[in-house]
Enzyme design. Structure first.
Site, PDB file in Angstrom:
ATOM      1  N   GLY A   1     -41.284 -74.856 -15.567  1.00  0.00           N
ATOM      2  CA  GLY A   1     -42.503 -74.978 -14.774  1.00  0.00           C
ATOM      3  C   GLY A   1     -42.209 -75.630 -13.435  1.00  0.00           C
ATOM      4  O   GLY A   1     -41.098 -75.504 -12.884  1.00  0.00           O
ATOM      5  N   SER A   2     -43.162 -76.396 -12.951  1.00  0.00           N
ATOM      6  CA  SER A   2     -43.026 -76.959 -11.610  1.00  0.00           C
ATOM      7  C   SER A   2     -41.939 -78.012 -11.510  1.00  0.00           C
ATOM      8  O   SER A   2     -41.559 -78.401 -10.409  1.00  0.00           O
ATOM      9  CB  SER A   2     -44.352 -77.590 -11.180  1.00  0.00           C
ATOM     10  OG  SER A   2     -45.318 -76.583 -11.103  1.00  0.00           O
ATOM     11  N   THR A   3     -41.406 -78.485 -12.644  1.00  0.00           N
ATOM     12  CA  THR A   3     -40.328 -79.476 -12.523  1.00  0.00           C
ATOM     13  C   THR A   3     -39.118 -78.870 -11.841  1.00  0.00           C
ATOM     14  O   THR A   3     -38.208 -79.583 -11.440  1.00  0.00           O
ATOM     15  CB  THR A   3     -39.899 -80.021 -13.903  1.00  0.00           C
ATOM     16  OG1 THR A   3     -39.399 -78.942 -14.694  1.00  0.00           O
ATOM     17  CG2 THR A   3     -41.062 -80.687 -14.622  1.00  0.00           C
TER      18      THR A   3
ATOM     19  N   ASP B   1     -50.296 -73.891 -12.423  1.00  0.00           N
ATOM     20  CA  ASP B   1     -49.291 -73.454 -11.457  1.00  0.00           C
ATOM     21  C   ASP B   1     -48.317 -72.452 -12.045  1.00  0.00           C
ATOM     22  O   ASP B   1     -47.486 -71.922 -11.345  1.00  0.00           O
ATOM     23  CB  ASP B   1     -48.580 -74.642 -10.790  1.00  0.00           C
ATOM     24  CG  ASP B   1     -47.779 -75.468 -11.763  1.00  0.00           C
ATOM     25  OD1 ASP B   1     -47.203 -76.453 -11.329  1.00  0.00           O
ATOM     26  OD2 ASP B   1     -47.760 -75.111 -12.977  1.00  0.00           O
TER      27      ASP B   1
END
Lengths: 672, 376
Positions: free
Chosen positions: A327-329, A651
Site C-alpha cells: 500500500g502507501s508505505t 488510496d
C-alpha cells in the site's frame, strides 16, 4: 541267572574283557582329545570373538541426554527454560499386553482420555525401542504410588523418568518467534543423525528452537554400565560427559514483545521492530498466537486440527510468512527511487485532479481523494499520500528502475533472518510476468506498483527492514535474532556480529534526507496521516501509513465503503512503518493489522507503543484496544476533509482486484 | 635249623594305601574324587552367585555320598552279585511307583517324595542296571549268544523306557549306556554292535516322532544354535560365550560375568562347566579333564584287576558310564552334544546324582579291596 549251562572259559573271558577295556580306554581318549580340541578352539582361537560377545552381553551404553540450552531476551529475561518433571514412559517393544498395562497404570496415575489418545498417536510415530511418554508432570503422589507398585510392571518397559520439560514463560506472546520443541517423529529421524539424539525425545519444531536446534541441543553423553541379563544396570564402568546445549541471548526485548502483543489487541496481524544500527530484531509478533506448551506436552490430533482450522490461523507466523500489498508505505521508497533515478526532484510538482490517465488511454486511475490534491510536491505527496503523484512518478521511472531500488531495500527477497521459513514476497518483473502469465507487462501495472498495489507483496519483516534501511540512509544490516551464544560450562559469551549489507546506491546522499523529511511530516506535522498518534511524542519520528486493499471494489462502487459496512474478511489491511529518532535512529517498526482499515488509526498506535517502550522505557500512549473507524486526523486540519473514510483508506482503491489480477484489468476502473 | 638264625621276619611297613585298603578304601580313587568334588564346591560357590547355603547343602550331600561310598565298599562284590536280582527288582518297582504317583517337576515326573527327602528312583537304576546285566552275563557263556543278548537288552531297555517316559532323557541315556557297556565288556560281537548301530540309525526317525516338543527343540537347536538365539539356542550360545571368553587363563574365580549377571542359565546345575571354563580358563579345564581321566583310568585299572567277569563288567561299566557323564555334559556345554539333562558329575549342584555316583564308586572300591589271593 543262578546257573549256566556249558563251561565258561574264564581265561578267554578275561582276555576278551582286557581287549574290550583297551578299546574302551582308546575311545575315551579319542573323545577326550575331541573335547580338549573343542575347548582350545573356543578358548584360544575364538577367544577374541567370545570376549566381545560377553562384553556385548554385560555392557550397556546408556545415553545421557544433554540439558537443552536456555533462551534469554536481550536483557536476560527467560524466553525458554527447562522445568523439572516426572514422566511416565513406556518402551513399546517391551510390553506384551499394552491395554492391560495401561489399564493397571490407570489405577495408579491419572490418565485422561486425551493422554491415551496422545500416547497412541505418539506410539505410531516413534521407533518401537524408544520410550514413549504416557503422562508428563506426574505429581509426587503419583510417582510414589507407581514406585510402590513397580514390581507389577517389572520387565514391561514401564518407567518413571525424572526429566526436564521445556517451558515458555511468554507463552503466546512469542510463540512464533521462539517456537517450541515436540516429540521426534519418524519423519524427523529420517533427516537427523540419530547418534546426536541418544536419550533425547524432543526436537525444535518451529522458530528459534528449530533454527538453532544444533546449538540448543548439545551433545548427549554416554554411560557404560554393567547390566545383568534382565537389563538392570549394576555398576557404572565408564562415563563420557556430553555437552550441554548453548544458551542463546536473543536481540528480542521481552517487554517490547508484550507491548506489541497488547497494543495489537484483538486484531490479527504482525509487528516487527528492528534496531537499524545493527539489524537486531527487537520484537517480532504475530497475532493471534498459540500456546507453545501444548506442543511440548504433545498435542492430540483434535487439538492440532482445531488450531490448523482456526480461521484466524494462529499457527501462521504472519511476521515472516504473511505477504501483503505494501500500500502507501511504498511511497517513500518510490520517491527515493525517483530521486535516485533523477526522474523526480523535491520540486517536481504534479497536478492531481483526483485521477490519473495514461496518455492515449481514457482509463482513469483514481486518487483516494475524490476531489484530488491539486498541485502537489514531493513533501505533500508523502504527507498526504497523494496517489496521482506516485502514479506519475512510477510511470516516469519505469518498472526496471523501481525494481532496482526496491530490491536494494530487501523487497522481493528473503531477508536471511536466522529463523527458518520466511517468504520473499514478490517484486514483479517483466520476466516474472512472462514466465507466470505468459503475458507482456502493461504500463498500467507499473502505475499500480507506484502506490504499493498490484502484484507487489511484502512481509512485515521486509517492511521493518526497509524502514530500518531508510532510517540508516541506505546503510543496513541483515536482520537477526540471536544476539550472543553462551557456553553454559564456561559462561563465555560469543556475540553474533552484525552483518552489514551493501548500502542502497545513491549518488547524492541528500535524497535520503529529502524523503525522510517528508516522512517526518506524516508523524510530526499537523495533517500528517499519523500525526494524531505521534503528536505528543518527546522524540522525533518519521513514518508512513498504508492501507492494503484486500479485494477490489465492485464496478459500481466509486469509493471505498465505510469500514463498518464491509464484511470483516473484505476489509483493508492497515499498515504502518516508522523509525525514531530521526537523526540518530534506534528503532524501526513495521505494523500490519489485518482487516483493520486505515494504517494511521490501528497500525500506527502499535508502533507508537513500541517506540515509547523502547526509547522512553515506558508506555506513554495507550493504544486503543480496538481501532475506531473515526478519522484519525485532527478535526481542525484545514486541508483534510472531515470525511467518514480515513484519508488513506481508499488510496488503494484504484488497484486491481484480488490477486492474481487479470493483466489487462490493471487499473481498469470506470471513470467517475 | 638254628633257631637263632631264624630271625623274625620284619613286619612289613604298610603304605597308606595298603592301610586304607584294609578299611576297603581305595586311596587313589578317593583322592581323585575328593579333588574333583572340592574343586566342584569352589566353582559352585561362584556359580550359585556366592551362595554359601548352596555350597553347604552340596557339601552335606557330598558327605552323605562319601558315607554311602565307604559303607558300600565294605560289602564284598559277591554280595552285590547275589543281591542283583533283588536290587534290580526293587528299583524297577520304584520306577513304576513314580510312573503311577510321582511328583511333577519341570513338567517331568521323576521324583518320589519320601517325606524326608525327595528321591529319584532313576538314580538307583543307574546302579541296578549294570549290576543286573553284569551278574546275568557272569552266569552265561560269553561272548553272549543271541538269547543272552536279548535278555540283557531286556534288562536294560525296560528301565530305560520307564525313565524315558518320565521323561528324563539324560538319565535314560545313562542307564542305557551302563547296561550296553556291560554287554560291550562282556564281549558282544562286533557284527552285532554294527548291526545295532545301523538299527538305531534306521529307527532314528521313529524315535524322533516319540520325542517331546522340547526334546526335539533341543536337538534342532543343537544342530543350529542360532536358529533360536533367544529361545532354545540361548543356553548353548551363552555357555559358548562364557567358555570362549574365559580364554587360556580364565577371568578368575568369582570374576565370570556370564554367570554372575545371569546370562548363563542353570549356571550352578547342568551348565556349571561353562562357569568353570569362564573363570579358570583352558588351563583349569585341562586340569579338570585330567582329573576325570585319571578317575576313569583308575576305574578301568580296577576292572582289569577284577577277579571274575561280574567284577570286571561292573567296574568297567561304571567307570565308562562315568566318563560318558563327563563327556555328555562337557560336550553339551560347548555345543558338541545336544542339550540333555546330564549334570557334570561331582560338580553340578544336585542331590541324588551325587549320592548315586559315589555309591557306584563304593562298589568299585569294594571290587578293588576285596581281592582274594588266587592261583595264577
Amino acid at each position: 541267572m543262578e546257573s549256566y549251562q556249558g563251561i565258561k572259559d574264564l581265561w578267554e573271558e578275561k582276555r576278551a574283557f582286557t581287549a574290550r577295556a583297551y578299546v574302551a580306554g582308546g575311545i575315551c581318549l579319542l573323545l577326550l582329545v575331541l573335547l580338549a580340541a573343542r575347548m582350545a578352539d573356543l578358548q584360544l582361537l575364538q577367544h577374541g570373538y567370545y570376549s566381545g560377545r560377553a562384553d556385548d552381553n554385560r555392557m550397556r551404553l546408556i545415553p545421557v541426554p544433554p540439558v537443552r540450552g536456555l533462551i534469554y531476551d536481550r536483557n536476560g529475561a527467560l524466553l525458554a527454560q527447562n522445568m523439572p518433571s516426572f514422566e511416565l514412559q513406556i518402551v513399546p517393544e517391551q510390553v506384551d499386553r499394552l491395554d492391560d498395562t495401561l489399564a493397571r497404570l490407570g489405577q495408579l496415575v491419572r490418565l485422561d482420555p486425551e493422554d491415551l489418545t496422545r500416547f497412541r498417536e505418539r506410539l505410531h510415530k516413534t521407533p518401537r525401542y524408544r520410550p514413549v511418554t504416557l503422562r508428563s508432570n506426574l505429581s509426587a503422589d503419583e510417582v510414589a504410588r507407581f514406585e510402590l507398585n513397580r514390581y507389577d510392571f517389572a520387565g514391561q518397559g514401564v518407567e518413571v523418568n525424572a526429566g526436564l520439560v521445556r517451558a515458555y514463560p511468554l507463552g503466546k506472546q512469542a510463540a512464533h518467534l521462539i517456537g517450541y520443541v515436540s516429540g521426534i517423529t519418524d519423519a524427523d529421524y529420517a533427516t537427523l543423525n540419530e547418534s546426536d539424539y541418544q536419550g533425547i525425545n524432543q526436537i525444535g519444531k518451529v522458530g528459534i528452537e528449530k533454527s538453532h536446534e544444533d546449538q540448543l541441543r548439545g551433545l548427549p553423553g554416554t554411560k557404560v554400565v554393567e547390566a545383568n541379563a534382565a537389563g538392570r544396570p549394576l555398576r557404572e564402568l565408564d562415563y563420557k560427559a556430553g555437552q550441554p546445549g548453548r544458551n542463546l541471548y536473543l536481540s528480542i526485548d521481552a517487554r517490547l514483545q508484550a507491548v506489541a502483543e497488547q497494543a495489537l489487541g484483538p486484531l490479527d496481524g504482525a509487528a516487527v521492530a528492528i534496531d537499524p544500527r545493527n539489524g537486531e530484531v527487537l520484537a517480532l509478533v504475530s497475532k493471534p498466537g498459540f500456546d507453545p506448551g501444548l506442543f511440548v506436552e504433545g498435542i492430540d490430533s483434535a487439538g492440532y486440527h482445531a488450531l490448523l482450522e482456526d480461521p484466524d490461523r494462529p499457527l501462521y507466523n504472519r511476521a515472516l510468512l504473511g505477504t501483503y500489498p505494501p500500500g502507501s508505505t511504498i511511497k517513500p521508497f518510490m520517491a527515493l527511487a525517483g530521486l535516485i533515478a533523477g526522474t523526480l526532484t523535491p520540486a517536481t510538482r504534479v497536478f492531481d485532479p483526483g485521477y490519473f490517465q495514461l496518455p492515449g488511454n481514457d482509463r482513469k486511475y483514481r486518487c483516494w481523494r475524490r476531489q484530488g490534491h491539486g498541485w502537489v510536491d514531493l513533501d505533500t505527496a508523502i504527507a498526504k499520500s497523494c496517489d496521482v503523484y506516485f502514479y506519475q512518478a512510477a510511470l516516469n521511472m519505469g518498472l526496471e528502475r523501481i525494481d532496482a531500488v526496491l530490491g536494494q531495500f530487501g523487497y522481493g527477497r528473503i531477508s536471511g533472518l536466522d529463523i527458518p521459513s520466511e517468504r520473499s514476497g514478490l517484486l514483479p518483473t517483466r520476466e516474472w510476468k512472462r514466465r507466470i502469465y505468459r503475458q507482456a507487462w502493461f504500463p498500467g501495472e507499473t502505475i499500480n506498483i507506484g502506490i504499493g498495489q498490484g502484484y507487489l507483496t511484502v512481509t512485515p519483516l521486509q517492511l521493518a527492514q526497509a524502514a530500518a534501511r531508510m532510517a540508516m540512509r541506505g546503510a543496513g544490516f541483515k536482520p537477526h535474532l540471536v544476539h550472543a551464544v553462551e557456553d553454559p560450562a564456561t559462561h563465555r559469551l560469543v556475540p553474533v556480529a552484525p552483518e552489514p549489507l551493501p548500502p542502497v546506491e545513491a549518488r547524492d546522499p541528500a535524497v535520503f534526507e529529502q524523503v525522510i523529511s517528508a516522512m517526518q511530516l506524516v508523524t510530526m506535522t499537523q495533517g500528517g496521516t499519523a500525526y494524531s498518534v505521534f503528536k505528543s511524542a518527546p522524540y522525533s519520528s518519521a513514518g508512513k501509513t498504508g492501507t492494503a486493499q484486500v479485494t477490489g471494489l465492485r464496478q459500481d462502487e466509486t469509493y471505498a465503503p465505510k469500514l463498518d459496512t464491509v464484511q470483516y474478511q473484505f476489509r483493508d489491511h492497515a499498515l504502518f512503518i516508522a523509525f525514531a529518532p530521526v537523526d540518530q535512529p534506534q528503532i524501526a517498526v513495521a505494523v500490519v493489522a489485518e482487516h483493520a482499515g486505515h494504517g494511521g488509526t490501528s497500525a500506527a498506535p502499535v508502533a507508537r507503543a513500541l517506540m515509547d517502550q523502547y526509547l522512553l522505557g515506558k508506555v506513554l500512549y495507550n493504544a486503543p484496544a480496538v481501532a475506531p473507524a473515526a478519522p484519525p486526523v485532527e478535526p481542525e486540519a484545514p486541508d483534510t476533509a472531515p470525511q467518514a473514510a480515513p484519508p488513506d483508506a481508499a488510496d488503494g482503491a484504484a488497484a486491481v482486484p484480488g490477486a492474481p489480477p487479470p493483466a489487462d484489468a490493471g487499473g481498469n476502473v470506470p471513470p467517475q | 635249623m638254628n633257631s637263632s638264625v631264624i630271625t623274625a621276619a620284619p613286619k612289613p611297613e604298610l603304605s597308606w594305601s595298603e592301610r586304607l585298603a584294609r578299611w576297603h578304601f581305595d586311596l587313589w580313587l578317593g583322592l581323585l574324587l575328593l579333588a574333583v568334588s572340592g574343586l566342584g564346591l569352589f566353582v559352585l560357590y561362584s556359580a550359585s552367585g556366592q551362595s554359601l547355603p548352596t555350597v553347604i547343602s552340596q557339601a552335606q550331600r557330598l558327605a552323605i555320598g562319601v558315607a554311602v561310598m565307604v559303607v558300600l565298599a565294605q560289602a564284598p562284590p559277591e554280595f552285590y552279585r547275589a543281591a542283583a536280582p533283588w536290587f534290580y527288582g526293587f528299583a524297577l518297582l520304584l520306577l513304576l511307583a513314580v510312573a503311577a504317583l510321582g511328583q511333577h517337576a519341570k513338567g517331568a515326573q521323576r521324583w518320589l517324595d519320601l517325606g524326608v527327602m525327595r528321591f529319584q528312583p532313576s538314580e538307583l537304576m543307574k546302579l541296578a542296571t549294570p549290576i543286573a546285566v553284569a551278574a546275568y552275563l557272569q552266569s552265561r557263556h560269553l561272548p553272549p549268544s543271541a538269547g543272552t543278548l536279548l535278555v540283557s537288552l531286556g534288562l536294560t531297555l525296560l528301565p530305560t523306557a520307564l525313565i524315558a517316559i518320565q521323561p528324563d532323557l539324560g538319565t535314560a541315556l545313562l542307564v542305557l549306556t551302563a547296561g550296553v557297556l556291560a554287554l560291550f565288556f562282556g564281549g558282544l560281537r562286533w557284527r552285532w554292535i554294527l548291526l545295532a548301530a545301523a538299527g538305531v540309525a534306521g529307527a532314528a526317525p521313529l524315535l524322533w516322532m516319540k520325542l517331546h516338543d522340547y526334546q526335539r527343540n533341543r536337538l534342532l537347536t543343537f544342530l543350529d544354535p542360532e536358529r533360536d538365539p533367544l529361545g532354545a539356542g540361548y543356553h548353548i550360545t551363552q555357555s559358548k560365550i562364557a567358555i570362549g571368553s574365559g580364554g587360556l587363563f580364565g577371568k578368575g574365580w568369582l570374576m565370570g560375568t556370564q554367570a554372575k549377571l545371569d546370562f548363563l542359565p542353570e549356571a550352578h546345575t547342568d551348565f556349571i562347566f561353562a562357569v568353570y571354563g569362564e573363570e579358570l580358563g583352558l588351563i583349569g579345564v585341562v586340569l579338570l579333564l585330567a582329573l576325570y581321566t585319571a578317575i576313569v583310568g583308575r576305574c578301568l585299572l580296577i576292572a582289569l584287576r577284577g577277579q571274575d567277569t561280574f567284577q570286571r563288567l561292573l567296574a568297567g561299566s561304571l567307570g565308562l558310564t562315568f566318563f560318558i557323564y563327563v563327556f555328555i555334559n562337557c560336550g553339551m556345554v560347548i555345543g558338541l552334544v545336544p542339550v540333555v539333562g546330564v549334570p557334570l558329575p561331582l560338580v553340578s549342584y544336585g542331590g541324588t546324582s551325587m549320592v548315586s555316583l559315589l555309591a557306584g564308586f563304593g562298589m568299585l572300591m569294594s571290587i578293588q579291596t576285596h581281592r582274594k589271593l588266587l592261583a595264577s
